[in-house]
Design an enzyme around this catalytic site. Structure first.
Site, PDB file in Angstrom:
ATOM      1  N   ARG A 154      27.261  54.006 -38.936  1.00 38.08           N
ATOM      2  CA  ARG A 154      27.336  54.424 -40.688  1.00 38.08           C
ATOM      3  C   ARG A 154      28.746  53.002 -40.055  1.00 38.08           C
ATOM      4  O   ARG A 154      29.163  52.061 -40.841  1.00 38.08           O
ATOM      5  CB  ARG A 154      28.009  55.470 -40.657  1.00 38.08           C
ATOM      6  N   ILE A 155      29.064  53.356 -39.305  1.00 36.96           N
ATOM      7  CA  ILE A 155      30.607  52.717 -39.401  1.00 36.96           C
ATOM      8  C   ILE A 155      30.594  50.880 -38.876  1.00 36.96           C
ATOM      9  O   ILE A 155      30.953  50.153 -39.577  1.00 36.96           O
ATOM     10  CB  ILE A 155      32.376  52.940 -38.345  1.00 36.96           C
TER      11      ILE A 155
ATOM     12  N   ILE B 234      37.017  49.967 -31.703  1.00 32.41           N
ATOM     13  CA  ILE B 234      38.262  51.520 -32.465  1.00 32.41           C
ATOM     14  C   ILE B 234      37.055  51.807 -32.031  1.00 32.41           C
ATOM     15  O   ILE B 234      36.998  53.291 -32.609  1.00 32.41           O
ATOM     16  CB  ILE B 234      37.238  50.450 -34.133  1.00 32.41           C
TER      17      ILE B 234
ATOM     18  N   ARG C 156      36.419  54.173 -28.552  1.00 30.79           N
ATOM     19  CA  ARG C 156      36.436  55.353 -28.181  1.00 30.79           C
ATOM     20  C   ARG C 156      37.466  54.487 -26.448  1.00 30.79           C
ATOM     21  O   ARG C 156      36.698  53.912 -26.071  1.00 30.79           O
ATOM     22  CB  ARG C 156      36.260  56.525 -27.419  1.00 30.79           C
TER      23      ARG C 156
ATOM     24  N   GLU D   5      44.366  57.707 -23.445  1.00 28.74           N
ATOM     25  CA  GLU D   5      45.543  57.632 -23.926  1.00 28.74           C
ATOM     26  C   GLU D   5      46.125  58.945 -24.288  1.00 28.74           C
ATOM     27  O   GLU D   5      45.711  60.089 -24.416  1.00 28.74           O
ATOM     28  CB  GLU D   5      45.055  57.287 -25.298  1.00 28.74           C
TER      29      GLU D   5
ATOM     30  N   HIS E 216      44.982  54.853 -32.153  1.00 26.22           N
ATOM     31  CA  HIS E 216      44.041  55.223 -32.962  1.00 26.22           C
ATOM     32  C   HIS E 216      44.693  55.499 -33.981  1.00 26.22           C
ATOM     33  O   HIS E 216      44.428  56.836 -34.873  1.00 26.22           O
ATOM     34  CB  HIS E 216      44.163  56.638 -31.848  1.00 26.22           C
TER      35      HIS E 216
HETATM   36  C1  GLV Z   1      38.722  58.801 -34.942  1.00 24.48           C
HETATM   37  O1  GLV Z   1      38.784  59.034 -33.462  1.00 24.48           O
HETATM   38  C2  GLV Z   1      37.148  59.912 -35.004  1.00 24.48           C
HETATM   39  O2  GLV Z   1      36.582  59.875 -34.124  1.00 24.48           O
HETATM   40  O3  GLV Z   1      37.287  60.263 -35.906  1.00 24.48           O
END
Ligand code: GLV
Length: 328
Positions: free
Chosen positions: A157-158, A238, A240, A269, A287
């Site tokens: 989706r992202i 963005i 992991r 992190e 993050h």
């Molecule tokens: C943030 O990294 C998430 O997985 O919502």
């Protein structure tokens, strides 16, 4: 009848705690203490449910030590902090927060891409340091976004949200690689073409990583992959930490084998590889891709809704391992 007992493992919006208190006997962590695994286990004693974030690892050891636990509601879409197989075996339901963060996270992916390609933070540091003496033809000259080739690794989706922004907003040519190819209508919606991973690495001017982390995606981008990228390319993570080999990336950035990187997530992190901190051609953020106030509130409310729905009628909104419901 007594309420189910819930642990909220991290500090969260007071209004969400207040909502949970209408349904549960709540132990919260509003001082936002950092707990070791042993402390988490201690806090979970006698609890029926937990409101977690990506920082709390729920594995076989935790599950064995917390036999009363029935559900962990993660306030994150990613859930690599959960050992799903162990949770299912223990009959513990896992939920996450998909959808509510898609557009906000895609916005941030694009912002990080633009900041990286156009050297926004590097130039701001220069200005704030009082180093700006005169205009010059190549001062902080970066790479173009409009009309360039946007590569996306991981087209959920992202990823599709980023593709839509690139294709429709900036006239970018969009290519992607994913475990499974999108259907024709989805590809048309974001004007994206499927390519092999190698072709993606070789052709992208800007490569955005949005795939979930698992042992299979560990170091998906390492020295060999970086070597295939254009020397003018930017890399954006963005997804992991651990998807990129940060040491190999720092070396590639230092040797200008790729132009720049934008990183919101890091291996280990909140520690950041010290070599990355010394480089000027990397934009580093802590993050925060989903961190707009409305979206973080929506994520917290969805995690709370999952807990409420589970204890009301065993019908959580966004279950990850529905098989766990069968064994309760
Ligand atoms: C943030 O990294 C998430 O997985 O919502």
């Amino acid at each position: 009848m007594s309420h189910p007992r819930i642990l909220v493992a991290r500090s969260v919006f007071p209004e969400v705690i207040a909502r949970l208190e209408q349904h549960f006997d709540v132990t919260s962590n509003q001082p936002d203490e950092t707990w070791s695994k042993a402390q988490l286990i201690e806090k979970l004693q006698g609890k029926d449910g937990a409101f977690t974030t990506g920082g709390e690892r729920i594995d076989a050891e935790v599950l064995a030590a917390c036999p009363t636990l029935k559900i962990c509601a993660n306030m994150a879409v990613g859930y690599n902090n959960f050992d799903i197989d162990a949770m299912t075996a223990a009959g513990v339901l896992a939920t996450n927060t998909p959808d509510v963060l898609t557009e906000t996270t895609a916005d941030f992916g694009f912002a990080l891409l633009m900041a990286t390609a156009r050297r926004i933070t590097e130039s701001e540091h220069f200005l704030r340091a009082g180093k700006w003496g005169k205009w010059s033809f190549d001062m902080f000259a970066g790479s173009d976004i409009h009309g360039s080739t946007l590569g996306i690794l991981g087209m959920g989706r992202i990823g599709q949200g980023i593709a839509r922004r690139g294709a429709h907003g900036f006239g970018m040519k969009v290519i992607y690689h994913n475990r499974s190819r999108l259907d024709a209508a989805q590809e048309a919606g974001c004007k994206a073409s499927y390519v092999s991973k190698e072709e993606l690495l070789r052709s992208a001017d800007h490569l955005v990583l949005v795939l979930p982390y698992s042992p299979a995606s560990h170091h998906s981008i390492g020295a060999a992959e970086l070597a295939l990228m254009k020397p003018t390319a930017t890399l954006i993570n963005i997804a992991r930490g651990g998807i990129v080999d940060d040491a190999a990336l720092a070396l590639a950035l230092r040797e200008k084998r790729i132009a720049a990187a934008g990183l919101d997530v890091f291996e280990g992190e909140p520690r950041v590889h010290p070599d990355l901190l010394t480089l000027s051609n990397v934009v580093l953020t802590p993050h925060i891709a989903s961190a707009s106030v409305p979206t973080r509130l929506a994520m917290a409310n969805l995690a709370a809704d999952n807990l409420i729905a589970y204890f009301r009628d065993k019908k959580p909104l966004t279950p990850l391992n529905p098989a766990a419901l069968a064994s309760r």
